[in-house]
Design an enzyme around this catalytic site. Structure first.
Site, PDB file in Angstrom:
ATOM      1  N   THR A 122      40.723  27.288  45.481  1.00 53.16           N
ATOM      2  CA  THR A 122      40.166  28.688  45.486  1.00 53.16           C
ATOM      3  C   THR A 122      39.696  29.132  44.297  1.00 53.16           C
ATOM      4  O   THR A 122      38.615  29.616  43.920  1.00 53.16           O
ATOM      5  CB  THR A 122      41.509  29.390  45.764  1.00 53.16           C
ATOM      6  N   LEU A 123      40.257  28.474  43.213  1.00 54.75           N
ATOM      7  CA  LEU A 123      39.978  28.913  41.815  1.00 54.75           C
ATOM      8  C   LEU A 123      38.975  27.646  41.163  1.00 54.75           C
ATOM      9  O   LEU A 123      37.769  28.264  40.812  1.00 54.75           O
ATOM     10  CB  LEU A 123      41.237  28.671  40.735  1.00 54.75           C
ATOM     11  N   TYR A 127      33.618  27.315  40.538  1.00 54.93           N
ATOM     12  CA  TYR A 127      32.820  26.924  39.411  1.00 54.93           C
ATOM     13  C   TYR A 127      31.727  26.123  39.965  1.00 54.93           C
ATOM     14  O   TYR A 127      30.708  25.921  39.408  1.00 54.93           O
ATOM     15  CB  TYR A 127      33.483  26.253  38.496  1.00 54.93           C
ATOM     16  N   GLY A 196      51.750  43.687  30.714  1.00 52.52           N
ATOM     17  CA  GLY A 196      51.472  42.848  31.719  1.00 52.52           C
ATOM     18  C   GLY A 196      52.477  41.538  31.757  1.00 52.52           C
ATOM     19  O   GLY A 196      52.069  40.385  31.800  1.00 52.52           O
ATOM     20  N   MET A 240      48.123  50.126  32.749  1.00 60.70           N
ATOM     21  CA  MET A 240      47.920  50.259  31.389  1.00 60.70           C
ATOM     22  C   MET A 240      46.812  50.908  31.007  1.00 60.70           C
ATOM     23  O   MET A 240      46.778  51.355  29.636  1.00 60.70           O
ATOM     24  CB  MET A 240      47.965  48.723  30.925  1.00 60.70           C
ATOM     25  N   LYS A 253      50.581  39.504  25.420  1.00 53.31           N
ATOM     26  CA  LYS A 253      50.501  38.037  25.431  1.00 53.31           C
ATOM     27  C   LYS A 253      49.567  37.559  26.761  1.00 53.31           C
ATOM     28  O   LYS A 253      49.607  37.995  27.840  1.00 53.31           O
ATOM     29  CB  LYS A 253      52.035  37.654  25.892  1.00 53.31           C
ATOM     30  N   HIS A 257      42.467  38.812  26.444  1.00 53.01           N
ATOM     31  CA  HIS A 257      41.238  38.034  26.750  1.00 53.01           C
ATOM     32  C   HIS A 257      40.695  38.084  27.943  1.00 53.01           C
ATOM     33  O   HIS A 257      39.895  37.408  28.618  1.00 53.01           O
ATOM     34  CB  HIS A 257      41.777  36.659  26.394  1.00 53.01           C
TER      35      HIS A 257
END
Length: 352
Positions: A122-123, A127, A196, A240, A253, A257
């Site tokens: 899936t991830l 690519y 998070g 948030m 944390k 990014h």
């Protein structure tokens, strides 16, 4: 006359060929590691209590006799990459290394869930569509391949969402190992909100280490709705980008990014509101990467740049100090301090 490229020596050309082949076949690095985790080999060796012979290993794995040679090949390659140690006495045997100890399920520090989550098709399969993604104006890579943003995809796919949360929790345990030596981060605080914070892996460690500190885990409602707190740990659901619970400090944390500079500014401004209400002047603590290609060792830089490409596919980014500083100033913070935390992560404290 031997052919050449732009007057290059044959030795240069062959060296370049080796580099190309290394990267062409680099997917085997990841897939062989995934194989070892799926086959539970680290646990098999751990439970054996000593280096395990090839014959014992294939017996436990119950592989066909025709595949014994292939198991040996995979183990030899994994050993070459540092995941196992080959012991040669009467029969070739395999022992754990520090890297494979981190893949033993049931241990305090286990990154097997991270391997499974990231290397799930899936991830990782997304690519294959980098070229298509580059030409899409507004879509993230996962928007191209999954039909929605990554976070929306998690909301709609509970099974993968669980895998993702397990992966993040496993990674948090390693970060928490470093946080145990960072008492200065929590000195003088009465309350902290982990924005998070997922299922609370980090907050639980903080609560255990600082029992008088009130900890709030703040995450999406669907993440925390069925979680129970304790005396000094509570779970709060929310957004948030809308508001963050008030506290002496905010912990971010592996959060910023994930987001663009524009979104990070929105988050940081909400963090500032949370730590300055009622006339207080608290702080925001960030755990993330700080790219420094001049000072970092090559391997550390490679990890950071690799993660930067990975985060770009989410519309996020890893940042250097100047990029961080620009964000902090635009969000209304006055000064900051960067301290090394782990091999490739930094601890950044910012003050309004």
């Amino acid at each position: 006359m031997a052919s050449s490229i732009n007057g290059r020596k044959p030795s240069e050309i062959f060296k370049a060929q080796a580099l190309l082949y290394k990267h062409i076949y680099a997917f085997i690095d990841s897939m062989s590691l995934k194989w070892a985790v799926e086959m539970n080999i680290p646990n098999i060796i751990q439970n054996h209590g000593k280096p395990i012979s090839l014959s014992n290993l294939v017996s436990i794995l119950q592989v066909p006799s025709s595949k014994i040679g292939n198991v040996r090949r995979l183990m030899r390659y994994l050993a070459h990459n540092g995941f196992f140690e080959i012991i040669t006495k009467e029969e070739e045997s395999y022992a754990l290394t520090v890297a494979s100890e981190l893949l033993v399920r049931g241990s305090d520090l286990c990154l097997a869930p991270m391997v499974e989550c990231v290397l799930d098709p899936t991830l990782s399969g997304s690519y294959h569509e980098l070229k298509k993604w580059i030409y899409e104006e507004d879509l993230t890579l996962f928007g191209v391949t999954l039909g929605s943003g990554f976070w929306d995809f998690l909301d709609k796919n509970p099974e993968y969402n669980t895998s993702f949360n397990d992966a993040m929790a496993s990674d948090s345990k390693l970060i928490n190992l470093a946080l145990r030596d960072c008492d200065f981060v929590f000195d003088g605080l009465e309350s902290i909100v982990d924005v998070g914070g997922g299922t609370g892996t980090t907050a639980k460690i903080i609560c255990e280490t600082f029992p008088k500190l009130k900890c709030i885990v703040f995450d999406r409602p669907q993440v925390v709705e069925n979680l129970s707190g304790s005396n000094n740990l509570t779970y709060v659901g929310g957004d948030m980008f809308t508001s963050i619970p008030n506290a002496d400090a905010v912990l971010l944390k592996y959060i910023l990014h994930n987001w663009t500079d524009k979104d990070c500014l929105r988050i940081l401004k909400k963090c500032k509101e949370a730590v300055t209400n009622d006339g207080k002047r608290g702080k925001v603590t960030i755990i993330d990467m700080v790219i420094d290609e001049k000072k970092d060792e090559n391997q550390v830089t490679q990890i950071k740049l690799l993660m930067d490409v990975n985060m770009a596919c989410l519309n996020g980014k890893e940042r250097n100090e100047e990029e961080w500083k620009k964000l902090f100033i635009e969000a209304g913070f006055q000064h900051y301090k960067i301290s090394p935390l782990t091999g490739f992560l930094s601890l950044i404290e910012i003050y309004p």
